[in-house]
Design a protein around this motif. Structure first.
Motif, PDB file in Angstrom:
ATOM      1  N   THR A 175       0.734  -1.112   0.037  1.00  0.00           N
ATOM      2  CA  THR A 175      -0.026   0.002  -0.033  1.00  0.00           C
ATOM      3  C   THR A 175       1.007   1.339  -0.171  1.00  0.00           C
ATOM      4  O   THR A 175       0.506   2.308  -0.859  1.00  0.00           O
ATOM      5  CB  THR A 175      -0.943   0.075   1.255  1.00  0.00           C
ATOM      6  N   LEU A 176       1.924   1.107   0.928  1.00  0.00           N
ATOM      7  CA  LEU A 176       2.514   2.479   1.087  1.00  0.00           C
ATOM      8  C   LEU A 176       3.624   2.631  -0.176  1.00  0.00           C
ATOM      9  O   LEU A 176       3.626   3.676  -0.652  1.00  0.00           O
ATOM     10  CB  LEU A 176       3.637   2.271   2.060  1.00  0.00           C
ATOM     11  N   GLY A 177       4.090   1.508  -0.877  1.00  0.00           N
ATOM     12  CA  GLY A 177       4.603   1.535  -2.022  1.00  0.00           C
ATOM     13  C   GLY A 177       3.855   2.284  -3.102  1.00  0.00           C
ATOM     14  O   GLY A 177       4.356   2.998  -4.207  1.00  0.00           O
ATOM     15  N   LEU A 178       2.904   1.610  -3.442  1.00  0.00           N
ATOM     16  CA  LEU A 178       1.989   2.156  -4.599  1.00  0.00           C
ATOM     17  C   LEU A 178       1.523   3.563  -4.516  1.00  0.00           C
ATOM     18  O   LEU A 178       1.358   4.347  -5.364  1.00  0.00           O
ATOM     19  CB  LEU A 178       0.789   1.218  -4.696  1.00  0.00           C
ATOM     20  N   PHE A 179       1.153   3.940  -3.062  1.00  0.00           N
ATOM     21  CA  PHE A 179       0.612   5.318  -2.826  1.00  0.00           C
ATOM     22  C   PHE A 179       1.658   6.334  -3.242  1.00  0.00           C
ATOM     23  O   PHE A 179       1.715   7.135  -3.845  1.00  0.00           O
ATOM     24  CB  PHE A 179       0.446   5.300  -1.444  1.00  0.00           C
ATOM     25  N   LEU A 180       3.131   5.943  -2.978  1.00  0.00           N
ATOM     26  CA  LEU A 180       4.147   6.814  -2.944  1.00  0.00           C
ATOM     27  C   LEU A 180       4.653   7.008  -4.646  1.00  0.00           C
ATOM     28  O   LEU A 180       4.826   7.831  -5.191  1.00  0.00           O
ATOM     29  CB  LEU A 180       5.414   6.369  -2.061  1.00  0.00           C
ATOM     30  N   PHE A 181       4.350   5.565  -5.260  1.00  0.00           N
ATOM     31  CA  PHE A 181       4.498   5.695  -6.652  1.00  0.00           C
ATOM     32  C   PHE A 181       3.708   6.468  -7.587  1.00  0.00           C
ATOM     33  O   PHE A 181       4.097   7.248  -8.238  1.00  0.00           O
ATOM     34  CB  PHE A 181       4.655   4.049  -7.077  1.00  0.00           C
ATOM     35  N   SER A 182       2.596   6.331  -7.006  1.00  0.00           N
ATOM     36  CA  SER A 182       1.430   7.200  -7.908  1.00  0.00           C
ATOM     37  C   SER A 182       1.894   8.792  -7.490  1.00  0.00           C
ATOM     38  O   SER A 182       1.706   9.497  -8.539  1.00  0.00           O
ATOM     39  CB  SER A 182       0.088   6.965  -7.295  1.00  0.00           C
ATOM     40  N   ALA A 183       2.096   9.184  -6.447  1.00  0.00           N
ATOM     41  CA  ALA A 183       2.498  10.442  -6.286  1.00  0.00           C
ATOM     42  C   ALA A 183       3.787  11.093  -6.940  1.00  0.00           C
ATOM     43  O   ALA A 183       3.613  11.943  -7.713  1.00  0.00           O
ATOM     44  CB  ALA A 183       2.525  10.759  -4.753  1.00  0.00           C
ATOM     45  N   LEU A 184       4.570  10.253  -7.003  1.00  0.00           N
ATOM     46  CA  LEU A 184       5.882  10.535  -7.771  1.00  0.00           C
ATOM     47  C   LEU A 184       5.781  10.411  -9.108  1.00  0.00           C
ATOM     48  O   LEU A 184       6.633  11.225  -9.916  1.00  0.00           O
ATOM     49  CB  LEU A 184       7.024   9.392  -7.284  1.00  0.00           C
ATOM     50  N   LEU A 185       4.662   9.547  -9.447  1.00  0.00           N
ATOM     51  CA  LEU A 185       4.396   9.884 -11.115  1.00  0.00           C
ATOM     52  C   LEU A 185       3.955  11.156 -11.396  1.00  0.00           C
ATOM     53  O   LEU A 185       4.145  11.748 -12.496  1.00  0.00           O
ATOM     54  CB  LEU A 185       3.418   8.619 -11.468  1.00  0.00           C
ATOM     55  N   VAL A 186       3.083  11.814 -10.585  1.00  0.00           N
ATOM     56  CA  VAL A 186       2.607  13.057 -10.958  1.00  0.00           C
ATOM     57  C   VAL A 186       3.722  14.012 -10.775  1.00  0.00           C
ATOM     58  O   VAL A 186       3.901  14.872 -11.508  1.00  0.00           O
ATOM     59  CB  VAL A 186       1.501  13.446  -9.886  1.00  0.00           C
ATOM     60  N   HIS A 187       4.431  13.826  -9.836  1.00  0.00           N
ATOM     61  CA  HIS A 187       5.890  14.938  -9.622  1.00  0.00           C
ATOM     62  C   HIS A 187       6.633  14.756 -11.072  1.00  0.00           C
ATOM     63  O   HIS A 187       7.197  15.558 -11.553  1.00  0.00           O
ATOM     64  CB  HIS A 187       7.065  14.472  -8.234  1.00  0.00           C
ATOM     65  N   ALA A 188       6.798  13.341 -11.311  1.00  0.00           N
ATOM     66  CA  ALA A 188       7.870  13.176 -12.477  1.00  0.00           C
ATOM     67  C   ALA A 188       7.039  13.917 -13.856  1.00  0.00           C
ATOM     68  O   ALA A 188       7.926  14.499 -14.639  1.00  0.00           O
ATOM     69  CB  ALA A 188       7.843  11.804 -12.891  1.00  0.00           C
ATOM     70  N   GLY A 189       5.786  13.656 -13.877  1.00  0.00           N
ATOM     71  CA  GLY A 189       4.960  14.454 -14.997  1.00  0.00           C
ATOM     72  C   GLY A 189       5.167  16.042 -15.117  1.00  0.00           C
ATOM     73  O   GLY A 189       5.420  16.653 -16.007  1.00  0.00           O
ATOM     74  N   LEU A 190       4.946  16.595 -13.818  1.00  0.00           N
ATOM     75  CA  LEU A 190       5.141  17.856 -13.730  1.00  0.00           C
ATOM     76  C   LEU A 190       6.566  18.498 -14.177  1.00  0.00           C
ATOM     77  O   LEU A 190       6.627  19.468 -14.696  1.00  0.00           O
ATOM     78  CB  LEU A 190       4.479  18.414 -12.349  1.00  0.00           C
ATOM     79  N   TYR A 196       3.419  18.556 -18.689  1.00  0.00           N
ATOM     80  CA  TYR A 196       2.277  18.938 -18.159  1.00  0.00           C
ATOM     81  C   TYR A 196       2.190  19.952 -17.319  1.00  0.00           C
ATOM     82  O   TYR A 196       3.275  20.389 -16.816  1.00  0.00           O
ATOM     83  CB  TYR A 196       1.968  17.386 -17.424  1.00  0.00           C
ATOM     84  N   ARG A 197       1.065  20.720 -17.112  1.00  0.00           N
ATOM     85  CA  ARG A 197       0.621  21.618 -16.220  1.00  0.00           C
ATOM     86  C   ARG A 197       0.058  20.961 -14.841  1.00  0.00           C
ATOM     87  O   ARG A 197      -0.815  20.253 -14.922  1.00  0.00           O
ATOM     88  CB  ARG A 197      -0.040  22.850 -16.853  1.00  0.00           C
ATOM     89  N   PRO A 198       0.306  21.877 -13.989  1.00  0.00           N
ATOM     90  CA  PRO A 198      -0.600  21.729 -12.739  1.00  0.00           C
ATOM     91  C   PRO A 198      -2.158  21.506 -12.879  1.00  0.00           C
ATOM     92  O   PRO A 198      -2.868  20.952 -12.201  1.00  0.00           O
ATOM     93  CB  PRO A 198      -0.257  22.593 -11.636  1.00  0.00           C
ATOM     94  N   GLN A 199      -2.600  22.286 -13.858  1.00  0.00           N
ATOM     95  CA  GLN A 199      -3.937  22.042 -14.420  1.00  0.00           C
ATOM     96  C   GLN A 199      -4.521  20.994 -15.004  1.00  0.00           C
ATOM     97  O   GLN A 199      -5.572  20.604 -15.371  1.00  0.00           O
ATOM     98  CB  GLN A 199      -4.413  23.278 -14.997  1.00  0.00           C
TER      99      GLN A 199
END
Length: 214
Positions: A100-115, A120-123
């Motif tokens: 759970t912790l790994g998938l949660f952090l991975f999802s958040a880091l994916l957004v960080h990497a995309g930005l 990509y823009r924050p919008q």
């Protein structure tokens, strides 16, 4: 990608690599796989996550190529500890927490990497969907390697937690764009218990099931 973003992602992704490898090896061991097969699953799961990140988000440099020694150390440590933990009495709980912790952090880091890639823009709310899709595919590929039922389908709270993680990071960037990497990393790790609490609430609502750490 500028230097602060690279340092931020490097400092964040190595724990994610460890957690994904640990959870994959632990689940493989609990399923009866031998140590070699469990280690192979632990090696392939973070590699699949990294490839999916670049295929869907086209962000940054490959962590495995830029820092091979650190990544290999995290892979081996996570795989070996996961194999050892799979034989313990609390293996299901430990595996669930790491997963759970790994998938949660991975999802958040994916957004960080995309930005951080500048594409990509924050919008761009669609970035949340791409992050959720990459994390789901990573979990599905791992479960397929283990010949196990997809956990994302069995317990919807995993998918909910990953979507919330991506939305959390996107919201933080919209409202606190001036926050530095340290503040953003603190927001990310500070909210990492959210999907665990959601899973506990979800289990308590199921007849005859309790939160595993109660």
């Amino acid at each position: 990608m500028n230097s602060p973003w690279l340092l931020f992602l490097l400092g964040s992704e190595l724990p994610v690599v460890f957690l994904l490898a640990f959870a994959a090896a632990c689940r493989a061991g609990m399923g009866g796989a031998r140590r070699g097969a469990a280690l192979l699953t632990a090696m392939l799961t973070p590699l699949a996550a990294e490839v999916l990140r670049h295929l869907l988000l086209r962000s940054g440099q490959y962590l495995f190529l830029v820092h091979p020694v650190e990544v290999l150390a995290c892979l081996l440590a996570g795989g070996l500890l996961g194999c050892a933990a799979s034989r313990g009495r609390r293996a299901p709980l430990v595996s669930m927490l790491a997963d759970t912790l790994g998938l949660f952090l991975f999802s958040a880091l994916l957004v960080h990497a995309g930005l951080g890639s500048g594409l990509y823009r924050p919008q761009d709310v669609g970035l949340v969907l791409l992050a959720w899709l990459a994390a789901c595919l990573t979990a599905l590929l791992r479960d397929t390697l283990n010949a196990d039922s997809p956990r994302i389908m069995d317990e919807q709270v995993y998918a909910t937690g990953m979507a919330l993680a991506a939305l959390l990071v996107l919201t933080a960037r919209l409202h606190w764009p001036a926050a530095g990497p340290a503040e953003q990393l603190g927001i990310l790790w500070g909210a990492a218990m959210l999907p665990l609490l959601l899973r506990c609430v979800w289990l308590r609502r199921q007849p005859g099931r309790q939160c595993p750490w109660q």
